[in-house]
Design an enzyme around this catalytic site. Sequence first.
Site, mmCIF file in Angstrom:
data_model
loop_
_atom_site.group_PDB
_atom_site.id
_atom_site.type_symbol
_atom_site.label_atom_id
_atom_site.label_comp_id
_atom_site.label_asym_id
_atom_site.label_seq_id
_atom_site.Cartn_x
_atom_site.Cartn_y
_atom_site.Cartn_z
ATOM 1 N NE ARG A 168 49.686 48.495 43.441
ATOM 2 C CZ ARG A 168 50.631 48.878 42.576
ATOM 3 N NH1 ARG A 168 51.500 49.827 42.920
ATOM 4 N NH2 ARG A 168 50.694 48.367 41.380
ATOM 5 C CB SER A 248 44.486 43.437 42.928
ATOM 6 O OG SER A 248 44.565 43.404 41.521
ATOM 7 C CD GLU A 365 46.243 46.458 45.755
ATOM 8 O OE1 GLU A 365 45.905 47.393 45.008
ATOM 9 O OE2 GLU A 365 46.830 45.443 45.346
#
Length: 373
Positions: A168, A248, A365
């Site tokens: 990520r 998320s 995130e």
Amino acid sequence: MTTTRENEPLSAHTTLRVGGPAARFVEAATIDELVDAVREAQAGFDDWRVLGGGSNVVIGDEGVDGTVIRIATRGVERLPDAPGSSRPIRLRVQAGEGWDALVALTVENGWAGLEAMSGIPGSTGAAPIQNIGAYGQEVAENLIAVEVLDDDGERRVIPAPDLKLGYRTSVLKHGGTRAVVLSVDLALEHNADARSRPVQYAQLAEALGVAIGERAPLVGVRAAVLALRAGKGMVLDAADPNSVSAGSFFTNPIVSEAFARTLPTDAPRWPLAPEPPALAMPLGAEPAPPAEPASDEVKLSAAWLIEHAGITRGFALPGSRAAVSKKHTLALINTGGATAAEVAQLARYIQTRVMSEFGVVLHPEPVFVNLEL
């Protein structure tokens, strides 16, 4: 033609539906309009930002006292195939193209490589910035290069290896650059019976009735992934209040094996997977052999940590309109009229509980704009 508005509410352009106004809001529908808008902003003295699908961002309640450029470019171009490559199908995708629309297109054409990432909201240009991934696939596995407009207003192509794609993350996200992604080049597989890449995720394999490492029909994989994501509120759906989120909210923590042994024995953990090989620029190039996995690090389940720190699905702080999704503890939702401050307050509370219970720091995130977590 470029559309420009003043005091545009950014909550209307994010999936979490929070965010104050942009003093100046520019919508660029072509790549030339996008380049011109960014260069104009670069030449000015005010704050400026770009915005894609608005699915992985939390914007503060004061908004942006400057220019927000919304990337609304569209288009998928098929480039010349790469004969002899294991992934011969080459595509160039405009940054504003919807990610899930792109995945649907690849599945319809029998091209494998993106199918497990069905249902991820947002735009294609954001995909390499975050190195998005789901159910055993990541963008890094298929990325050849991106074209960007750099800090100096120059267009240039960055090969995938130079993006330093990780879990990520990428240099575009954390490298200190304000380069704007204009287009993305991808390499995909093609087989006569339209089957997927080998399935690598246990939950997906179970849903499909196949073993790990086996292939399945592309349309079946896409349908299974969409069903799994919908069950967690992770597919945008106007009829599902649990989908009013930024996806998320926390990444799965990566810790040392030694630290992981201090956690309860039932805490899920997985060996840290090697970063997928980035595809080289030449059309006929093959992926490099995968790197060996790091032996001293493991990935934990953020959802498990949150739940076992006493945060239940549907949890909300007293009087707050931000809540944990009723379908998945990793998603924070706007139950109606929530402010960015309420979302941040809930996120901080969750971080504190997990840190107090397990000594693990949860990292968000989404990208935060004019908001401190």
